[in-house]
Design a protein around this motif. Structure first.
Motif, PDB file in Angstrom:
ATOM      1  N   VAL A 141       1.208  -0.768  -0.071  1.00  0.00           N
ATOM      2  CA  VAL A 141       0.185   0.082   0.406  1.00  0.00           C
ATOM      3  C   VAL A 141       0.899   1.431   0.116  1.00  0.00           C
ATOM      4  CG1 VAL A 141      -1.452   1.223   0.950  1.00  0.00           C
ATOM      5  CG2 VAL A 141      -1.834  -1.038   1.436  1.00  0.00           C
ATOM      6  N   ASP A 142       1.944   1.072   1.320  1.00  0.00           N
ATOM      7  CA  ASP A 142       2.555   2.657   1.156  1.00  0.00           C
ATOM      8  C   ASP A 142       3.761   2.554   0.333  1.00  0.00           C
ATOM      9  OD1 ASP A 142       1.881   2.818   3.930  1.00  0.00           O
ATOM     10  OD2 ASP A 142       3.573   1.879   4.371  1.00  0.00           O
ATOM     11  N   VAL A 143       4.392   1.361  -1.077  1.00  0.00           N
ATOM     12  CA  VAL A 143       5.151   1.772  -1.715  1.00  0.00           C
ATOM     13  C   VAL A 143       4.091   2.090  -3.346  1.00  0.00           C
ATOM     14  CG1 VAL A 143       6.466   0.277  -3.510  1.00  0.00           C
ATOM     15  CG2 VAL A 143       6.553   0.380  -1.046  1.00  0.00           C
ATOM     16  N   THR A 144       3.078   2.041  -3.257  1.00  0.00           N
ATOM     17  CA  THR A 144       1.923   2.073  -4.161  1.00  0.00           C
ATOM     18  C   THR A 144       1.711   3.759  -4.138  1.00  0.00           C
ATOM     19  OG1 THR A 144       1.398   0.020  -4.755  1.00  0.00           O
ATOM     20  CG2 THR A 144       0.108   1.382  -5.772  1.00  0.00           C
ATOM     21  N   LYS A 145       1.230   4.150  -3.118  1.00  0.00           N
ATOM     22  CA  LYS A 145       1.806   5.339  -2.826  1.00  0.00           C
ATOM     23  C   LYS A 145       1.933   6.977  -3.039  1.00  0.00           C
ATOM     24  CE  LYS A 145      -0.651   8.258  -0.068  1.00  0.00           C
ATOM     25  NZ  LYS A 145      -1.134   9.169   1.559  1.00  0.00           N
ATOM     26  N   GLU A 146       3.852   5.867  -3.227  1.00  0.00           N
ATOM     27  CA  GLU A 146       4.923   6.353  -3.415  1.00  0.00           C
ATOM     28  C   GLU A 146       4.948   6.897  -4.816  1.00  0.00           C
ATOM     29  OE1 GLU A 146       6.986   4.462   0.710  1.00  0.00           O
ATOM     30  OE2 GLU A 146       7.863   4.061  -1.253  1.00  0.00           O
ATOM     31  N   CYS A 147       4.836   5.670  -5.213  1.00  0.00           N
ATOM     32  CA  CYS A 147       4.622   5.431  -6.717  1.00  0.00           C
ATOM     33  C   CYS A 147       3.883   6.779  -7.805  1.00  0.00           C
ATOM     34  CB  CYS A 147       4.361   3.740  -7.615  1.00  0.00           C
ATOM     35  SG  CYS A 147       5.330   2.254  -7.815  1.00  0.00           S
ATOM     36  N   LEU A 148       3.020   7.152  -7.190  1.00  0.00           N
ATOM     37  CA  LEU A 148       2.413   7.849  -7.769  1.00  0.00           C
ATOM     38  C   LEU A 148       2.923   9.319  -6.998  1.00  0.00           C
ATOM     39  CD1 LEU A 148      -0.249   9.450  -8.294  1.00  0.00           C
ATOM     40  CD2 LEU A 148      -1.595   8.830  -6.453  1.00  0.00           C
ATOM     41  N   GLU A 149       3.086   9.732  -6.158  1.00  0.00           N
ATOM     42  CA  GLU A 149       3.588  10.392  -5.704  1.00  0.00           C
ATOM     43  C   GLU A 149       5.313  10.919  -6.863  1.00  0.00           C
ATOM     44  OE1 GLU A 149       2.029  10.552  -1.614  1.00  0.00           O
ATOM     45  OE2 GLU A 149       4.338   9.575  -1.706  1.00  0.00           O
ATOM     46  N   ILE A 150       6.356   9.678  -6.907  1.00  0.00           N
ATOM     47  CA  ILE A 150       7.280   9.818  -7.543  1.00  0.00           C
ATOM     48  C   ILE A 150       6.824   9.562  -9.042  1.00  0.00           C
ATOM     49  CG2 ILE A 150       8.957   8.172  -8.498  1.00  0.00           C
ATOM     50  CD1 ILE A 150       9.024   7.205  -5.369  1.00  0.00           C
TER      51      ILE A 150
END
Ligand code: MF3
Ligand code: CO
Length: 283
Positions: free
Chosen positions: A158-167
């Motif tokens: 969940v957290d890394v997927t959010k980071e993917c969006l932010e990156i």
């Protein structure tokens, strides 16, 4: 075949800075947006107001999404909130889709159809995707919700997927390219041992539900359409814990699941490209 449309400027009209940059990119062989994809200030204002309602739905859900509730009950709340705010769900009736939202737990990648039989249980990770039409303007966003506490493995997804969006958002600079977004998302997902779903992608949005360009969450830098101020589009990476392959339900015509049965996560914003970078219109 059809002739690819070129950026054209009225004869004799002075070139704006934007015209010059688009014409230069076109000369180098890049794909450039059509005029329709560059929204007017009035259109942007309309999409922004639609986005406020859409964000309001997801905010409302934060306290409603919990153990024991059915995804159908959540969908009914979404329908009611939308109506109370003078808006219409973009999902309901879209290509025959039967509900106001898509609710996709665990191994469902996207387009989960809300159902009285799907009851949220502790440990589930759930994507809720809502799309709103207000005064003819479209917005689209989704978030992950964790029911109670989940495993460290699922929480990390969940957290890394959010980071993917932010990156991906950071990579989307004015006059950069759609491929810059995909490359950034893909690198971050793979670095973390995850895979990117390829069959579904982000999209232009605003005057219609799904407009050009296709915003893939994988790709190569400096490829794909030029990103010009005034464009409105989503970034919405679907990231799998295991393999990238997905399955499209033949039974209900909608539900997309991971082939290997492992969990998948997704976050989505509606975004406006400005002269200085992205503005979030719905989150
Ligand atoms: N909201 C999805 C998107 O992000 C589209 C859902 S289409 C529906 O583009 F018909 F399933 F609602
Ligand atoms: Co979308």
């Amino acid at each position: 075949m059809i002739l690819r449309k070129k950026w054209s400027v009225e004869k004799g009209a002075p070139l704006t800075e934007m015209d010059k940059k688009i014409l230069a990119a076109q000369k180098q062989g890049h794909v450039v947006p059509s005029r329709k994809l560059i929204k007017t200030p009035e259109q942007i204002e309309g999409i922004r107001r639609s986005g406020v309602v859409n964000t309001g739905i997801l905010d409302m859900l934060e306290k409603e999404v919990k153990e024991g509730v059915s995804t159908l009950a959540l969908d009914e709340m979404i329908g009611q909130y939308t109506q109370d705010h003078g808006a219409v769900s973009a999902c309901m009736g879209y290509e025959g889709y039967p509900r106001y939202s898509c609710i996709s737990p665990d191994n469902i990648v996207c387009h989960g159809i809300p159902s009285a039989d799907t009851i949220l249980k502790p440990g589930m990770i759930v994507n809720i995707d809502v799309s709103t039409i207000l005064d003819g303007y479209y917005s689209d966003a989704s978030r992950m919700f964790v029911i109670g506490e989940t495993t460290p493995e699922k929480q990390r997804l969940v957290d890394v997927t959010k980071e993917c969006l932010e990156i991906g958002m950071k990579a989307a600079k004015p006059y950069s390219f759609v491929g810059d977004i995909g490359f950034a998302v893909q690198c971050h997902a793979q670095k973390n041992g995850y895979s990117v779903v390829r069959e579904l992608c982000g999209h232009g949005v605003g005057l219609e539900f799904h407009e050009e360009p296709e915003v893939t969450h994988y790709g190569r830098p400096k490829t794909g359409m030029l990103l010009v101020p005034g464009m409105v589009f989503t970034i919405e990476p679907m990231i799998n814990m295991g393999k990238m392959q997905v399955h499209f339900s033949q039974e209900d015509g909608w539900t997309v699941t991971t082939r290997d049965g492992l969990p998948s996560a997704q976050w989505e914003h509606t975004l406006l490209m400005t002269e200085t970078g992205l503005e979030i219109l719905s989150h």
